[in-house]
Motif scaffolding. Structure first.
Motif, short mmCIF file in Angstrom:
data_model
loop_
_atom_site.label_atom_id
_atom_site.label_comp_id
_atom_site.label_asym_id
_atom_site.label_seq_id
_atom_site.Cartn_x
_atom_site.Cartn_y
_atom_site.Cartn_z
N MET A 1 0.84 -1.16 0.00
CA MET A 1 0.00 0.00 0.00
C MET A 1 0.89 1.23 0.00
O MET A 1 1.88 1.30 0.73
N LYS A 2 0.54 2.21 -0.82
CA LYS A 2 1.34 3.43 -0.92
C LYS A 2 1.07 4.33 0.29
O LYS A 2 -0.07 4.56 0.67
N GLN A 3 2.15 4.82 0.89
CA GLN A 3 2.02 5.71 2.04
C GLN A 3 1.76 7.12 1.53
O GLN A 3 2.45 7.62 0.64
N HIS A 4 0.75 7.76 2.10
CA HIS A 4 0.39 9.10 1.68
C HIS A 4 1.22 10.13 2.43
O HIS A 4 1.71 9.88 3.53
N ASP A 5 1.37 11.31 1.82
CA ASP A 5 2.08 12.40 2.47
C ASP A 5 1.26 12.93 3.64
O ASP A 5 0.03 12.83 3.65
N LEU A 6 1.96 13.50 4.60
CA LEU A 6 1.30 14.09 5.76
C LEU A 6 0.61 15.39 5.34
O LEU A 6 1.21 16.23 4.68
N ASP A 7 -0.64 15.52 5.72
CA ASP A 7 -1.39 16.75 5.48
C ASP A 7 -1.63 17.39 6.84
O ASP A 7 -2.56 17.03 7.56
N PRO A 8 -0.78 18.36 7.24
CA PRO A 8 -0.87 18.92 8.59
C PRO A 8 -2.19 19.64 8.86
O PRO A 8 -2.69 19.63 9.98
N VAL A 9 -2.78 20.26 7.85
CA VAL A 9 -4.03 20.98 8.05
C VAL A 9 -5.15 20.01 8.40
O VAL A 9 -5.91 20.23 9.35
N SER A 10 -5.24 18.91 7.66
CA SER A 10 -6.27 17.91 7.96
C SER A 10 -6.03 17.26 9.31
O SER A 10 -6.98 17.02 10.07
N LEU A 11 -4.79 17.00 9.63
CA LEU A 11 -4.46 16.42 10.92
C LEU A 11 -4.85 17.37 12.05
O LEU A 11 -5.46 16.96 13.04
N PHE A 12 -4.55 18.63 11.90
CA PHE A 12 -4.86 19.63 12.93
C PHE A 12 -6.37 19.72 13.16
O PHE A 12 -6.84 19.63 14.30
N PHE A 13 -7.13 19.87 12.09
CA PHE A 13 -8.57 20.01 12.25
C PHE A 13 -9.23 18.70 12.71
O PHE A 13 -10.24 18.72 13.42
N GLY A 14 -8.67 17.57 12.34
CA GLY A 14 -9.16 16.30 12.85
C GLY A 14 -8.96 16.19 14.35
O GLY A 14 -9.84 15.76 15.09
N LEU A 15 -7.77 16.61 14.83
CA LEU A 15 -7.51 16.58 16.27
C LEU A 15 -8.39 17.58 17.02
O LEU A 15 -8.87 17.29 18.11
N VAL A 16 -8.61 18.75 16.43
CA VAL A 16 -9.51 19.73 17.05
C VAL A 16 -10.91 19.14 17.18
O VAL A 16 -11.54 19.26 18.22
N PHE A 17 -11.38 18.50 16.13
CA PHE A 17 -12.70 17.88 16.16
C PHE A 17 -12.79 16.81 17.25
O PHE A 17 -13.77 16.75 17.99
N VAL A 18 -11.76 15.99 17.36
CA VAL A 18 -11.75 14.92 18.37
C VAL A 18 -11.79 15.52 19.78
O VAL A 18 -12.54 15.07 20.65
N PHE A 19 -10.98 16.55 20.03
CA PHE A 19 -10.95 17.15 21.36
C PHE A 19 -12.27 17.85 21.70
O PHE A 19 -12.78 17.70 22.81
N VAL A 20 -12.83 18.58 20.76
CA VAL A 20 -14.08 19.28 21.03
C VAL A 20 -15.23 18.30 21.23
O VAL A 20 -16.00 18.41 22.18
N SER A 21 -15.33 17.31 20.35
CA SER A 21 -16.43 16.34 20.49
C SER A 21 -16.25 15.47 21.73
O SER A 21 -17.23 15.15 22.41
N GLY A 22 -15.01 15.10 22.05
CA GLY A 22 -14.76 14.33 23.27
C GLY A 22 -15.09 15.12 24.52
O GLY A 22 -15.68 14.60 25.47
N GLY A 23 -14.73 16.40 24.53
CA GLY A 23 -15.07 17.25 25.67
C GLY A 23 -16.56 17.45 25.82
O GLY A 23 -17.10 17.42 26.92
N TYR A 24 -17.24 17.64 24.70
CA TYR A 24 -18.69 17.80 24.72
C TYR A 24 -19.35 16.54 25.27
O TYR A 24 -20.23 16.60 26.12
N LEU A 25 -18.91 15.40 24.75
CA LEU A 25 -19.48 14.12 25.20
C LEU A 25 -19.20 13.89 26.69
O LEU A 25 -20.08 13.46 27.43
N LEU A 26 -18.00 14.21 27.13
CA LEU A 26 -17.63 14.01 28.52
C LEU A 26 -18.45 14.90 29.45
O LEU A 26 -18.92 14.45 30.49
N THR A 27 -18.63 16.16 29.09
CA THR A 27 -19.35 17.08 29.97
C THR A 27 -20.86 16.82 29.98
O THR A 27 -21.52 17.13 30.97
#
Length: 68
Positions: free
Chosen positions: A1-27
């Protein structure tokens, strides 16, 4: 399988989404009260560490970008 290049913008917004949704779910499902002024910087630090780790890993492997 070909390894894809790192896309920092997608990674950043994906992590932001995980943190916000996790915090919302937790609270809203538990009695935990998060201070959002502390959660946001923690998410930014985690995103920075993830991007830095991916960059260092790529540099150690000696991967060179493909030449066209």
């Amino acid at each position: 399988m070909k390894q894809h290049d790192l896309d920092p913008v997608s990674l950043f917004f994906g992590l932001v989404f995980v943190f916000v949704s996790g915090g919302y779910l937790l609270t809203h499902t538990t009695d935990v009260e998060l201070h959002w002024l502390l959660v946001i910087p923690a998410g930014l630090i985690a995103a920075g560490v993830a991007i830095l780790g991916a960059t260092v890993r790529r540099m150690r492997k000696g991967d060179q970008p493909e030449q066209l």
